[in-house]
Structure formats: structure tokens, C-alpha cells
Write an enzyme that holds these catalytic residues in place. Structure first.
Site, PDB file in Angstrom:
ATOM      1  CB  ILE A   1      95.548 -21.983  75.517  1.00 31.73           C
ATOM      2  CG1 ILE A   1      96.170 -20.848  74.694  1.00 31.73           C
ATOM      3  CG2 ILE A   1      94.092 -21.693  75.853  1.00 31.73           C
ATOM      4  CD1 ILE A   1      96.070 -19.468  75.292  1.00 31.73           C
TER       5      ILE A   1
ATOM      6  CB  CYS B   1      86.843 -31.603  77.997  1.00 30.12           C
ATOM      7  SG  CYS B   1      87.997 -30.356  77.488  1.00 30.12           S
TER       8      CYS B   1
ATOM      9  CE  LYS C   1      84.597 -26.359  66.922  1.00 34.16           C
ATOM     10  NZ  LYS C   1      84.554 -26.132  68.380  1.00 34.16           N
ATOM     11  CG  ASN C   2      85.254 -22.475  68.132  1.00 33.36           C
ATOM     12  OD1 ASN C   2      84.447 -23.398  68.262  1.00 33.36           O
ATOM     13  ND2 ASN C   2      86.554 -22.612  68.343  1.00 33.36           N
TER      14      ASN C   2
ATOM     15  CG  ASP D   1      91.121 -24.024  68.593  1.00 36.23           C
ATOM     16  OD1 ASP D   1      91.370 -24.707  69.600  1.00 36.23           O
ATOM     17  OD2 ASP D   1      90.128 -23.274  68.518  1.00 36.23           O
TER      18      ASP D   1
ATOM     19  NE  ARG E   1      82.504 -31.980  69.843  1.00 33.54           N
ATOM     20  CZ  ARG E   1      82.915 -31.570  71.023  1.00 33.54           C
ATOM     21  NH1 ARG E   1      83.642 -32.358  71.777  1.00 33.54           N
ATOM     22  NH2 ARG E   1      82.609 -30.363  71.455  1.00 33.54           N
TER      23      ARG E   1
ATOM     24  NE  ARG F   1      84.861 -27.032  78.294  1.00 38.77           N
ATOM     25  CZ  ARG F   1      84.827 -26.887  79.600  1.00 38.77           C
ATOM     26  NH1 ARG F   1      84.738 -27.928  80.381  1.00 38.77           N
ATOM     27  NH2 ARG F   1      84.888 -25.679  80.146  1.00 38.77           N
TER      28      ARG F   1
ATOM     29  NE  ARG G   1      88.043 -26.202  77.108  1.00 39.10           N
ATOM     30  CZ  ARG G   1      87.461 -26.457  75.945  1.00 39.10           C
ATOM     31  NH1 ARG G   1      87.315 -27.691  75.534  1.00 39.10           N
ATOM     32  NH2 ARG G   1      87.031 -25.478  75.191  1.00 39.10           N
ATOM     33  N   PRO G   2      87.744 -24.931  83.649  1.00 41.83           N
ATOM     34  CG  PRO G   2      88.846 -23.857  85.394  1.00 41.83           C
ATOM     35  CD  PRO G   2      89.072 -24.578  84.105  1.00 41.83           C
ATOM     36  CB  VAL G   3      82.517 -22.341  83.465  1.00 40.21           C
ATOM     37  CG1 VAL G   3      82.673 -23.115  82.158  1.00 40.21           C
ATOM     38  CG2 VAL G   3      81.780 -23.173  84.494  1.00 40.21           C
ATOM     39  CG  ASP G   4      87.132 -19.836  87.311  1.00 41.29           C
ATOM     40  OD1 ASP G   4      87.333 -20.568  86.313  1.00 41.29           O
ATOM     41  OD2 ASP G   4      87.963 -18.999  87.697  1.00 41.29           O
ATOM     42  CD  GLN G   5      87.920 -15.798  85.619  1.00 44.73           C
ATOM     43  OE1 GLN G   5      87.768 -14.582  85.637  1.00 44.73           O
ATOM     44  NE2 GLN G   5      88.408 -16.463  86.636  1.00 44.73           N
TER      45      GLN G   5
HETATM   46  N1  EPU Z   1      89.528 -20.784  81.863  1.00 42.66           N
HETATM   47  C1  EPU Z   1      89.364 -20.778  83.229  1.00 42.66           C
HETATM   48  N2  EPU Z   1      88.178 -20.333  83.744  1.00 42.66           N
HETATM   49  C2  EPU Z   1      87.152 -19.901  82.951  1.00 42.66           C
HETATM   50  C3  EPU Z   1      87.325 -19.920  81.553  1.00 42.66           C
HETATM   51  C4  EPU Z   1      88.530 -20.360  81.029  1.00 42.66           C
HETATM   52  O1  EPU Z   1      90.263 -21.158  83.981  1.00 42.66           O
HETATM   53  O2  EPU Z   1      86.095 -19.531  83.483  1.00 42.66           O
HETATM   54  C5  EPU Z   1      90.809 -21.239  81.283  1.00 42.66           C
HETATM   55  C6  EPU Z   1      90.658 -22.516  80.461  1.00 42.66           C
HETATM   56  O3  EPU Z   1      90.708 -23.667  81.270  1.00 42.66           O
HETATM   57  C7  EPU Z   1      91.808 -22.404  79.504  1.00 42.66           C
HETATM   58  C8  EPU Z   1      91.893 -20.891  79.245  1.00 42.66           C
HETATM   59  O4  EPU Z   1      91.237 -20.277  80.334  1.00 42.66           O
HETATM   60  O5  EPU Z   1      92.991 -22.840  80.107  1.00 42.66           O
HETATM   61  C9  EPU Z   1      91.254 -20.412  77.954  1.00 42.66           C
HETATM   62  O6  EPU Z   1      89.995 -21.014  77.799  1.00 42.66           O
HETATM   63  P1  EPU Z   1      88.789 -20.352  77.002  1.00 42.66           P
HETATM   64  O7  EPU Z   1      87.697 -20.071  77.959  1.00 42.66           O
HETATM   65  O8  EPU Z   1      89.278 -19.223  76.163  1.00 42.66           O
HETATM   66  O9  EPU Z   1      88.346 -21.545  76.052  1.00 42.66           O
HETATM   67  P2  EPU Z   1      86.883 -21.849  75.619  1.00 42.66           P
HETATM   68  O10 EPU Z   1      86.143 -20.584  75.503  1.00 42.66           O
HETATM   69  O11 EPU Z   1      86.299 -22.935  76.454  1.00 42.66           O
HETATM   70  C10 EPU Z   1      87.232 -21.586  73.039  1.00 42.66           C
HETATM   71  C11 EPU Z   1      87.049 -22.447  71.825  1.00 42.66           C
HETATM   72  C12 EPU Z   1      88.130 -23.521  71.828  1.00 42.66           C
HETATM   73  C13 EPU Z   1      89.486 -22.832  71.804  1.00 42.66           C
HETATM   74  C14 EPU Z   1      89.617 -21.889  73.006  1.00 42.66           C
HETATM   75  C15 EPU Z   1      90.902 -21.093  73.014  1.00 42.66           C
HETATM   76  C16 EPU Z   1      84.674 -22.309  71.428  1.00 42.66           C
HETATM   77  C17 EPU Z   1      83.347 -22.979  71.420  1.00 42.66           C
HETATM   78  N3  EPU Z   1      85.721 -23.028  71.857  1.00 42.66           N
HETATM   79  O12 EPU Z   1      87.098 -22.450  74.159  1.00 42.66           O
HETATM   80  O13 EPU Z   1      87.947 -24.281  70.623  1.00 42.66           O
HETATM   81  O14 EPU Z   1      90.517 -23.794  71.853  1.00 42.66           O
HETATM   82  O15 EPU Z   1      88.509 -20.960  73.007  1.00 42.66           O
HETATM   83  O16 EPU Z   1      91.017 -20.334  71.854  1.00 42.66           O
HETATM   84  O17 EPU Z   1      84.795 -21.153  71.031  1.00 42.66           O
HETATM   85  C18 EPU Z   1      88.175 -26.145  69.235  1.00 42.66           C
HETATM   86  O18 EPU Z   1      87.505 -25.536  68.385  1.00 42.66           O
HETATM   87  O19 EPU Z   1      88.806 -27.214  68.964  1.00 42.66           O
HETATM   88  C19 EPU Z   1      88.254 -25.615  70.593  1.00 42.66           C
HETATM   89  C20 EPU Z   1      88.624 -26.359  71.637  1.00 42.66           C
END
Ligand code: EPU
Length: 420
Positions: free
Chosen positions: A326, A116, A22-23, A304, A396, A92, A121-125
């Protein structure tokens, strides 16, 4: 809403074929926005999140065809650069269109995902990285609006390791002007799979699989064919199911090398695992031993798989600690596992699991994708019937899970419900 009814206590035996990841599939589908040529994919799992992504791309003007794990995408006529709230709130990962849209079309408008079930889970980065590449970003009315005539190469050091953040910036960088370096990049195999496809499309990327990606932007990308890597989390979930319920199962179409941390922990729990290049055989006839788990970025133990290990530890011999580093709120399965008779207490980001001799079936509720998987595992072990509500969470991210479990002897039944 559909429910799953599971009668526990059946030994699992036979073969399971694991689906595509999926990911990896989600960013890869979004990468089709980077080219006007067709992109053809294979081994795409049949999941709600994949359907949501195809719908999102479709309403942007991408032509999509999906059949039997194959997807044909044609983004030659994209006419809408907006990802609406209605879709982003259900998934997301929709944020993954941001990088490709700005890179190819010079603008994008993507709804802010918000929080969520598993954390803020912000997207600031994602935003910070695009700004470093020269994008002008405004956040207004709940949308991220990004604009850039052409993105420029930049050196980006993310504050933390982010999987979709790395993927978004990578997809932006491949069409930027000049060199981009992403430091502190996520090393998850799914990022590597995306990068492999991008290279096939003509992108210039070095450092794939490492925490330093160096990208030389190109003017345009072409179409490509790509087969998505196997889903290591789906595979790990079935390994845990056999470890908990007992049995002898062969997993087909897997890549054991990307599951090392999970395999190590299962062996520590007393599970027998044999591996070949693309198969694994898992055998378990005894009660598992409790194992401590601490989630971290790849190649360490994945967040995960945390909930599934919690179910295993719940019935294991001994006491264990499960530490989640995480996400700040990824313990919602604990209350539901306790309803089945588990003995788990939470202190901050640590769960203390006192293994119990048996679980007993009850009505429980799925709260997120991996929490649902942990309840399925617990249900396979519990005495009597476990009824799991809200399994749309499971749908999902797992491709026909009940069919795959039934084929190896589990007693699992889907009860169709009316729409929510
Ligand atoms: N974070 C920030 N700012 C950002 C991005 C991330 O603070 O701009 C924080 C997040 O809040 C979290 C940490 O950094 O605490 C790591 O988050 P990451 O961005 O790596 O997670 P993600 O990319 O949103 C993906 C997978 C998740 C998986 C995580 C961690 C996809 C579509 N989703 O999420 O998968 O848990 O990486 O490995 O690839 C799942 O499949 O059940 C799932 C939730």
C-alpha cells in the site's frame, strides 16, 4: 518530547478495553460540517489526531465539546472555509474537510498535505472525484481551492482503492444534485461506519460495505447520534503484544469480525484466540512461528498492522517475508528493530525477517504511528530497558497505551520531556 521506557520480559495477563476507531472518528467528526443541526458522538478515542481535528473544526466556526469519549458538534455557524497548512501538515486526515465544505458551502480552501513519513500519499483521487462532480479546482500557493454552486452527481471510478478518498467523495455526494456512483470504493469498516452515520443524518446510500457506493443526493442533512466502531488496529496491536510477550488477555469492546485477516495470521503463528460478539481472549505461552504477511486493502491484511507483525516475526521461530503493497516507504521501523537485535533486511517492498531467539533493550526512535507500536511490542519482549523516543507519534493514534499495558502487567513508564 516524551519517551517511553519499557522493561521487557513481563508476561501479560488481565483485561484491556479497546477504544473507538481513530480512522472512523476522524471522517465522522468532519461529517458534522454537512449539517446545521447538532451531531453527537460516543466512543470517540482520546487521541492527538482527534484533538487536532476538533481544533481544525473549531477554527472553522464549529462548536465542539469533548468529554469522556463523547463529542457534541454544532456546525450551524461555520464562518471560515480554510484548512491551514499549520494543521494539515500535522495531520493528513485534515483533507477530509474538503468534500463536506464544498458540498454544503460551495467552496473550500485546504492546504495540500504533501508527503509524509510513510510515503508520497497524493490526494489526486479526491480532486479528480470532486471535479467529476462539477467542482472547479485550482491548486495555488500550496492550497487546493474548490468551488461549486452545487455539486452534481457523477460516476467516479478511482484509479486505486483509497480510504479517505472514498470518504471525502461520499461526504461530497450526499448533498450533491442527483445520483453519484463511486466504483472501486474502499470497503474498510471505517468507511462503512461513516456511511452508517450519514444514513442516520438522512443521506441515501446503497452498497455500504461493498466496492460500489450509490448515493442519491439530498437537499439537506439533519443531526444524529452515533457510536464509533471499535478500533481494529488498536485491538490487533494488543493481540500482537500478547503473542510476542506471552500471556492471557481478554480484550473488551472489540468487533472480532473486522479483524479476520489478522486473527488468521496470529493463529498461523500459534496463538490461541477465542472470540465472542464483542470480546476476544488471546493466549500464548510458546515462541511464535514465523508467518508471511502481505498487506492489501480490506478485507485482506491491513497495512496498519504490518509493523506490529514485523516485531512479532522478529522473535519468531523461522524466516518470514513481509510484503508492503500500500505505501512505498513503510519500513522505517526496520532499522530500529534491528537496533534491538532483530535480523531484518529489506529488498524493495519486501522485508525478509530472520527470527532471532531474543532481543535486547536499546534506545530507539519512533518514526510514525504504527512503527511506534511495533517498537513497543519489541520492547515488551527485549531483555532490559528499551527507551523509545518521539512517542508523540504513538499518542496520535493510541488512547493511553502505556496505562492499558501497565494494567495487564507490562513495565512501561512515560518519561515527560520538554517541548520539542
Ligand atoms: N493514493 C493516491 N492518490 C490518492 C489517494 C491515495 O495515489 O488520491 C495512494 C496512497 O499514496 C497510497 C494508497 O493510495 O499508496 C492508499 O492510500 P489511502 O488513500 O487508502 O490512505 P489514506 O486514506 O490516506 C487511510 C488511513 C491510514 C491507512 C490507509 C490504508 C485514515 C485517516 N488513514 O489513509 O491509516 O494506513 O488508509 O488503509 O483513515 C494509520 O492509522 O496509521 C494510517 C496511516
Amino acid at each position: 518530547m516524551d519517551k517511553l521506557a519499557i522493561v521487557g520480559g513481563r508476561r501479560l495477563a488481565g483485561e484491556i478495553t479497546v477504544s473507538g476507531a481513530k480512522n472512523a472518528a476522524l471522517p465522522i467528526l468532519c461529517s458534522s460540517l454537512l449539517t446545521a443541526d447538532p451531531v453527537d458522538l460516543d466512543n470517540v478515542p482520546n487521541l492527538q489526531d482527534v484533538r487536532t481535528t476538533l481544533k481544525l473544526l473549531g477554527q472553522m466556526g464549529v462548536r465542539t465539546e469533548y468529554a469522556d469519549g463523547r463529542v457534541h458538534l454544532d456546525a450551524s455557524k461555520v464562518d471560515n472555509l480554510v484548512a491551514p497548512y499549520e494543521l494539515v501538515k500535522t495531520m493528513r486526515a485534515s483533507i477530509l474537510v474538503l468534500g463536506p465544505l464544498v458540498a454544503r458551502f460551495g467552496e473550500a480552501k485546504v492546504s495540500l498535505p504533501g508527503g509524509c513519513a510513510i510515503g508520497a500519499r497524493p490526494v489526486d483521487q479526491h480532486i479528480k472525484g470532486l471535479q467529476a462532480m462539477g467542482a472547479e479546482i485550482n491548486i495555488e500557493h500550496g492550497f487546493i481551492e474548490a468551488r461549486a454552486k452545487r455539486l452534481k452527481g457523477a460516476r467516479i471510478i478511482t484509479d486505486m482503492i483509497t480510504v479517505t478518498g472514498t470518504e471525502n467523495l461520499l461526504m461530497a455526494a450526499v448533498l450533491a444534485d442527483g445520483e453519484t456512483v463511486i466504483e472501486n470504493a474502499a470497503r474498510e469498516p471505517e468507511v462503512g461506519d461513516l456511511a452508517t452515520l450519514l444514513v442516520q443524518m438522512g443521506a441515501k446510500i446503497e452498497g455500504i460495505g461493498t466496492d460500489r457506493l450509490v448515493i442519491q443526493g439530498v437537499e439537506r442533512l439533519s443531526g444524529a447520534y452515533h457510536k464509533v466502531i471499535p478500533d481494529r488496529i488498536e485491538a490487533g496491536t494488543f493481540l500482537c503484544a500478547v503473542a510476542a510477550a506471552g500471556g492471557d488477555v481478554v480484550l473488551r469492546r472489540v468487533r472480532p469480525r473486522i479483524l479476520d485477516a489478522v486473527i488468521d495470521k496470529l493463529r498461523e503463528a500459534g496463538v490461541s484466540i477465542e472470540e465472542g460478539d464483542d470480546w476476544m481472549r488471546v493466549r500464548m505461552e510458546a515462541r511464535p512461528r514465523a508467518v508471511n504477511v502481505r498487506t492489501s486493502e480490506y478485507p485482506a491484511f491491513p497495512t496498519d498492522m504490518q509493523a506490529q507483525f514485523m516485531a512479532l516475526n522478529a522473535i519468531a521461530d523461522g524466516t518470514s517475508q513481509v510484503v508492503e503493497t500500500i505505501f512505498e516507504n513503510r519500513f522505517m521501523h526496520v532499522q530500529e528493530l534491528n537496533r534491538l537485535g532483530a535480523n531484518v533486511t529489506i529488498d524493495g517492498n519486501t522485508a525478509l525477517v530472520n527470527g532471532v531467539g531474543k532481543l535486547s533493550g536499546a534506545k530507539v526512535m519512533a518514526t510514525d504511528l504504527r512503527a511506534s507500536a511495533s517498537l513497543v511490542i519489541a520492547g515488551l519482549v527485549a531483555e532490559g530497558e528499551t527507551l523509545i523516543d518521539r512517542i508523540y507519534h504513538l499518542d496520535r493514534g493510541y488512547d493511553r497505551m502505556e496505562a492499558k499495558l501497565t494494567a495487564v502487567g507490562a513495565e512501561v513508564r512515560r518519561i515527560k520531556g520538554s517541548a520539542a
